[in-house]
Design a protein around this motif. Structure first.
Motif, mmCIF file in Angstrom:
data_model
loop_
_atom_site.group_PDB
_atom_site.id
_atom_site.type_symbol
_atom_site.label_atom_id
_atom_site.label_comp_id
_atom_site.label_asym_id
_atom_site.label_seq_id
_atom_site.Cartn_x
_atom_site.Cartn_y
_atom_site.Cartn_z
ATOM 1 N N SER A 95 -11.798 60.796 100.756
ATOM 2 C CA SER A 95 -11.807 61.336 99.294
ATOM 3 C C SER A 95 -11.009 59.800 98.954
ATOM 4 N N LEU A 149 -21.467 58.587 90.785
ATOM 5 C CA LEU A 149 -22.389 59.734 90.395
ATOM 6 C C LEU A 149 -22.692 59.368 89.075
ATOM 7 N N LYS A 150 -21.017 59.042 88.487
ATOM 8 C CA LYS A 150 -20.778 59.195 86.971
ATOM 9 C C LYS A 150 -21.434 58.029 86.598
ATOM 10 N N VAL A 198 -23.261 64.610 96.030
ATOM 11 C CA VAL A 198 -22.000 64.642 97.007
ATOM 12 C C VAL A 198 -21.574 65.217 97.439
ATOM 13 N N LYS A 211 -17.087 57.761 95.301
ATOM 14 C CA LYS A 211 -19.077 58.891 95.526
ATOM 15 C C LYS A 211 -18.752 59.600 94.029
ATOM 16 N N SER A 212 -17.947 59.889 93.370
ATOM 17 C CA SER A 212 -17.758 60.784 92.247
ATOM 18 C C SER A 212 -17.844 59.381 91.335
ATOM 19 N N THR A 213 -17.155 58.382 91.476
ATOM 20 C CA THR A 213 -17.383 57.524 90.503
ATOM 21 C C THR A 213 -18.849 56.810 90.279
ATOM 22 N N PHE A 242 -22.359 70.869 88.219
ATOM 23 C CA PHE A 242 -20.723 70.136 89.074
ATOM 24 C C PHE A 242 -19.644 71.370 89.824
ATOM 25 N N GLN A 243 -18.409 71.008 90.446
ATOM 26 C CA GLN A 243 -18.535 72.177 91.373
ATOM 27 C C GLN A 243 -18.090 73.053 90.423
ATOM 28 N N ASP A 268 -22.060 67.483 92.070
ATOM 29 C CA ASP A 268 -21.519 66.824 92.286
ATOM 30 C C ASP A 268 -20.522 68.092 92.922
ATOM 31 N N GLU A 269 -20.456 68.178 94.524
ATOM 32 C CA GLU A 269 -19.301 69.620 94.805
ATOM 33 C C GLU A 269 -19.807 70.339 94.420
#
Length: 258
Positions: A38, A46-47, A197, A42-44, A79-80, A165-166
Motif C-alpha cells: 500500500s 494508473l492516474k 490495480v 500503483k494508483s498514481t 474505480f472500486q 482501480d481495485e
C-alpha cells in the motif's frame, strides 16, 4: 511497436518521490495486473495512464506519441467505488456517456441519433448482464450490478484501454468470481488493453496475462520520501506460479510491516 511506451519515468510531489525509474512497454491486447505494498504508487501510475496526473520527467508515449494530458474517450476507467449517477436509470447512465461524447455542447441527442445511441446503450447493457434492469435506478441495484453498470459506462464508447482501480475489492467472493468471468469475457470480445490495480495476488494471477510488482528497493530511514517505487518484477503469468506468488507475497508482507 508497443501501445504504451514508458522510459525512465519519475513522479514527484515536491520533495516526495513516489515513482522512480519506471521502464515499461505494454502491447495492445495485454491484461496487466499491478500489485505491491500500500502507498507504493500503483494508483498514481494508473492516474498517469488516465491523464489525471503527469510524469515529473521521463518518456511517456501512447502509439509513439506523447500521452494526452487529459482523460479521453480512448481510455475508460472503473474505480472500486461505483461512479454512477444516482438520479439516472441504468439506461440513462450509459446513454449519457454516449451523449456527452457525441454532443459536447449540450450533452443531448435527438431523433435518429438518440435512437441509435439508445440501441448502443442497450447492447452494452446486455453484454454486462443488465438487460433486465434498464429502468432501475442505481439504488435498486446490488453492489455487483452497480459495478457492471460502471463497466458498461466505461466501455460503451469503445475505449482502447480500460483502467481498473481495485474494481472488485468491495464485492463478496461469489459476486467477485462472477465479475472475473465478465471482465475476461469483455477483454477478449472487445480487444481491450487492460491495466488493473489489485491487492489480491490470486486475482492478479487469475485475470492478468502479465503481472507487474511495484516496490521501493531504495530506503533511507532519515529521509523516507527520498526514494520512490519502481517495477521490481515483470512476470508473464503462467510459469511456476506457486514459487512466484510466494516471492511476491514476501515482498508485500515486507512492505506492510515497514
Amino acid at each position: 511497436m508497443s501501445l504504451i511506451t514508458i522510459k525512465n519515468l519519475w513522479k514527484l510531489y515536491g520533495d516526495n518521490v513516489v515513482l522512480e525509474k519506471i521502464n515499461l512497454n505494454i502491447k495492445e491486447g495485454e491484461f496487466c495486473t499491478l500489485v505491491g505494498p500500500s502507498g507504493c504508487g500503483k494508483s498514481t501510475f494508473l492516474k498517469m495512464l488516465l491523464g489525471q496526473e503527469t510524469p515529473s520527467r521521463g518518456t511517456f508515449l501512447l502509439d509513439g506519441k506523447p500521452f494526452p494530458e487529459e482523460p479521453s474517450i480512448e481510455r475508460g476507467i472503473v474505480f472500486q467505488r461505483y461512479s454512477v449517477f444516482e438520479h439516472l436509470t441504468v439506461l440513462g447512465n450509459v446513454l449519457l456517456a454516449i451523449e456527452l461524447k457525441s454532443s459536447k455542447l449540450i450533452g443531448k441527442l435527438f431523433g435518429k441519433e438518440r435512437t441509435k445511441a439508445k440501441k448502443m446503450a442497450m447492447d452494452m447493457l446486455d453484454s454486462v448482464g443488465l438487460a433486465d434492469s434498464v429502468n432501475k435506478y442505481p439504488s435498486e441495484l446490488s453492489g455487483g450490478m452497480q459495478q457492471r453498470l460502471s463497466i458498461a459506462q466505461s466501455l460503451v464508447n469503445k475505449p482502447r484501454i480500460l483502467l481498473l482501480d481495485e474494481p472488485f475489492g468491495a464485492l463478496d467472493p461469489g459476486i467477485r468470481a462472477d465479475m472475473h468471468i465478465l471482465i475476461l469475457d469483455l477483454w477478449k470480445k472487445n480487444n481491450l488493453t487492460i491495466v488493473m490495480v489489485t491487492h489480491d495476488l490470486h486475482e492478479s494471477f487469475y485475470l492478468g496475462s502479465r503481472l507487474l510488482v511495484f516496490d521501493k528497493i531504495r530506503h533511507d530511514p532519515h529521509e523516507p520520501n527520498a526514494y520512490g517505487a519502481c517495477i521490481t518484477y515483470d512476470i508473464p503469468v503462467g510459469e511456476n506460479e506457486g514459487a512466484k506468488m510466494t516471492k511476491i507475497e514476501n515482498i508485500i508482507d515486507k512492505g506492510k510491516s515497514a
